[in-house]
Design an enzyme around this catalytic site. Structure first.
Site, mmCIF file in Angstrom:
data_model
loop_
_atom_site.group_PDB
_atom_site.id
_atom_site.type_symbol
_atom_site.label_atom_id
_atom_site.label_comp_id
_atom_site.label_asym_id
_atom_site.label_seq_id
_atom_site.Cartn_x
_atom_site.Cartn_y
_atom_site.Cartn_z
ATOM 1 N N HIS A 20 0.834 -1.198 0.000
ATOM 2 C CA HIS A 20 0.000 0.000 0.000
ATOM 3 C C HIS A 20 0.876 1.259 0.000
ATOM 4 O O HIS A 20 0.597 2.220 -0.717
ATOM 5 C CB HIS A 20 -0.894 0.030 1.251
ATOM 6 C CG HIS A 20 -1.895 -1.090 1.329
ATOM 7 N ND1 HIS A 20 -1.979 -1.939 2.405
ATOM 8 C CD2 HIS A 20 -2.852 -1.504 0.463
ATOM 9 C CE1 HIS A 20 -2.954 -2.816 2.213
ATOM 10 N NE2 HIS A 20 -3.496 -2.587 1.033
ATOM 11 N N LYS A 44 -15.714 -8.610 3.915
ATOM 12 C CA LYS A 44 -14.603 -8.848 4.842
ATOM 13 C C LYS A 44 -14.982 -8.416 6.256
ATOM 14 O O LYS A 44 -15.647 -7.388 6.422
ATOM 15 C CB LYS A 44 -13.375 -8.017 4.415
ATOM 16 C CG LYS A 44 -12.743 -8.484 3.132
ATOM 17 C CD LYS A 44 -11.544 -7.616 2.790
ATOM 18 C CE LYS A 44 -10.875 -8.058 1.504
ATOM 19 N NZ LYS A 44 -9.815 -7.131 1.086
ATOM 20 N N ARG A 93 -1.745 -5.864 -8.736
ATOM 21 C CA ARG A 93 -0.559 -6.677 -8.462
ATOM 22 C C ARG A 93 -0.366 -7.790 -9.486
ATOM 23 O O ARG A 93 0.737 -8.184 -9.788
ATOM 24 C CB ARG A 93 -0.655 -7.296 -7.071
ATOM 25 C CG ARG A 93 -0.508 -6.283 -5.955
ATOM 26 C CD ARG A 93 -0.976 -6.862 -4.650
ATOM 27 N NE ARG A 93 -2.379 -7.234 -4.753
ATOM 28 C CZ ARG A 93 -3.028 -7.978 -3.888
ATOM 29 N NH1 ARG A 93 -2.389 -8.461 -2.854
ATOM 30 N NH2 ARG A 93 -4.308 -8.253 -4.050
ATOM 31 N N SER A 131 -2.756 -8.243 2.937
ATOM 32 C CA SER A 131 -3.021 -8.046 4.366
ATOM 33 C C SER A 131 -3.368 -9.373 5.034
ATOM 34 O O SER A 131 -2.972 -9.626 6.174
ATOM 35 C CB SER A 131 -4.170 -7.053 4.546
ATOM 36 O OG SER A 131 -3.825 -5.824 3.967
HETATM 37 N N1 COA Z 1 0.273 -4.239 -2.295
HETATM 38 C C1 COA Z 1 -0.020 -5.254 -1.495
HETATM 39 N N2 COA Z 1 -1.254 -5.643 -1.231
HETATM 40 C C2 COA Z 1 -2.251 -4.963 -1.792
HETATM 41 C C3 COA Z 1 -2.014 -3.888 -2.629
HETATM 42 C C4 COA Z 1 -0.693 -3.514 -2.857
HETATM 43 N N3 COA Z 1 -0.363 -2.501 -3.628
HETATM 44 N N4 COA Z 1 -3.196 -3.415 -3.053
HETATM 45 C C5 COA Z 1 -4.130 -4.207 -2.511
HETATM 46 N N5 COA Z 1 -3.554 -5.123 -1.748
HETATM 47 C C6 COA Z 1 -4.209 -6.202 -1.035
HETATM 48 C C7 COA Z 1 -4.819 -5.746 0.234
HETATM 49 O O1 COA Z 1 -3.951 -5.940 1.310
HETATM 50 C C8 COA Z 1 -6.028 -6.640 0.309
HETATM 51 O O2 COA Z 1 -5.630 -7.890 0.834
HETATM 52 P P1 COA Z 1 -6.645 -8.825 1.608
HETATM 53 O O3 COA Z 1 -7.696 -9.225 0.611
HETATM 54 O O4 COA Z 1 -5.795 -9.935 2.043
HETATM 55 O O5 COA Z 1 -7.236 -8.011 2.718
HETATM 56 C C9 COA Z 1 -6.444 -6.853 -1.134
HETATM 57 O O6 COA Z 1 -5.273 -6.650 -1.862
HETATM 58 C C10 COA Z 1 -7.445 -5.881 -1.681
HETATM 59 O O7 COA Z 1 -8.063 -5.197 -0.689
HETATM 60 P P2 COA Z 1 -8.261 -3.630 -0.579
HETATM 61 O O8 COA Z 1 -7.305 -2.872 -1.412
HETATM 62 O O9 COA Z 1 -8.284 -3.305 0.846
HETATM 63 O O10 COA Z 1 -9.598 -3.435 -1.265
HETATM 64 P P3 COA Z 1 -10.930 -4.234 -1.147
HETATM 65 O O11 COA Z 1 -10.994 -5.093 -2.323
HETATM 66 O O12 COA Z 1 -11.089 -4.856 0.196
HETATM 67 O O13 COA Z 1 -11.976 -3.054 -1.341
HETATM 68 C C11 COA Z 1 -13.000 -0.970 -0.783
HETATM 69 C C12 COA Z 1 -12.100 -2.124 -0.333
HETATM 70 C C13 COA Z 1 -13.250 -0.199 0.468
HETATM 71 C C14 COA Z 1 -12.273 -0.111 -1.798
HETATM 72 C C15 COA Z 1 -14.298 -1.511 -1.446
HETATM 73 O O14 COA Z 1 -14.823 -2.589 -0.718
HETATM 74 C C16 COA Z 1 -15.345 -0.427 -1.535
HETATM 75 O O15 COA Z 1 -15.355 0.357 -2.452
HETATM 76 N N6 COA Z 1 -16.260 -0.353 -0.536
HETATM 77 C C17 COA Z 1 -17.319 0.635 -0.474
HETATM 78 C C18 COA Z 1 -18.652 0.057 -0.892
HETATM 79 C C19 COA Z 1 -18.846 0.161 -2.373
HETATM 80 O O16 COA Z 1 -18.798 1.205 -2.975
HETATM 81 N N7 COA Z 1 -19.109 -0.995 -2.989
HETATM 82 C C20 COA Z 1 -19.335 -1.088 -4.400
HETATM 83 C C21 COA Z 1 -18.048 -1.195 -5.135
HETATM 84 S S1 COA Z 1 -18.356 -1.322 -6.858
#
Ligand code: COA
Length: 165
Positions: A20, A44, A93, A131
């Site tokens: 991140h 989650k 990624r 994560s």
């Molecule tokens: N390097 C390492 N890991 C990374 C990374 C990076 N550059 N980018 C993402 N990741 C990992 C994260 O650690 C996470 O790992 P995990 O699944 O083990 O927890 C995973 O990739 C992706 O998670 P994250 O980036 O936290 O996003 P998410 O997919 O959980 O989405 C929101 C989170 C908040 C953006 C999304 O749920 C959201 O928009 N919520 C609001 C409700 C909404 O609008 N919903 C409709 C969407 S169309």
């Protein structure tokens, strides 16, 4: 006067990883202001409470420059509209990330037509970090020092030693 370009980097950040941080650094180079925002992924159940994740992000982002840390309830598309940012940043990624991210980007644009998504590729050393893996390794007493920012490492170790089952 040039218009300020702000961008929103949303995520669960449970916890924030070096992957991140890599994406935030890249975003800082491209935009005038980066808003890192914790949102809710209804699929989650976060291990670290929101307050703790905000604290982690604030500690880490303090050294990264023009970065603000916040959270949002509800839809990402609404947060983009309300905050008036120019775009959403997401890290890509691997090809396996693509389908989900592509769908999310298109859906967000459907919900708010001005919601553009910019994808940034993290450095190769972060491609395998997530994560979930960090939590798993820390929970089982493994060394996560290469995967998380130094500011939060002692907090993670303490937290897993004390409370997280
Ligand atoms: N390097 C390492 N890991 C990374 C990374 C990076 N550059 N980018 C993402 N990741 C990992 C994260 O650690 C996470 O790992 P995990 O699944 O083990 O927890 C995973 O990739 C992706 O998670 P994250 O980036 O936290 O996003 P998410 O997919 O959980 O989405 C929101 C989170 C908040 C953006 C999304 O749920 C959201 O928009 N919520 C609001 C409700 C909404 O609008 N919903 C409709 C969407 S169309």
């Amino acid at each position: 006067m040039a218009l300020e370009r702000a961008v929103l980097y949303p995520g669960t950040f449970d916890p924030v990883t070096n992957g991140h941080v890599d994406v935030i650094r890249r975003a800082v180079r491209l935009f005038d202001r980066v808003v890192v925002a914790i949102g809710t992924n209804t699929a989650k159940k976060a291990v670290f409470p929101l307050e703790e994740r905000l604290e982690h992000l604030r500690l880490v982002c303090a050294r990264l420059g023009r970065v603000e840390v916040t959270y949002f309830d509800g839809l990402l598309a609404d947060a983009v509209r309300d905050l008036g940012v120019a775009a959403v940043i997401r890290g890509l990624r691997a090809v396996s990330d693509f389908e989900y991210e592509f769908q999310m980007a298109l859906m967000n644009r459907e919900l708010w037509p001005e919601c553009e998504t910019v994808f940034l590729m993290p450095s190769a050393s972060c491609l395998f970090v997530s994560s979930t893996m960090v939590r798993e390794i820390a929970r089982l007493g493994g060394d996560v020092s290469s995967f998380v920012p130094p500011e939060i490492l002692p907090r993670l170790i303490r937290r897993f030693r004390e409370t997280v089952p």
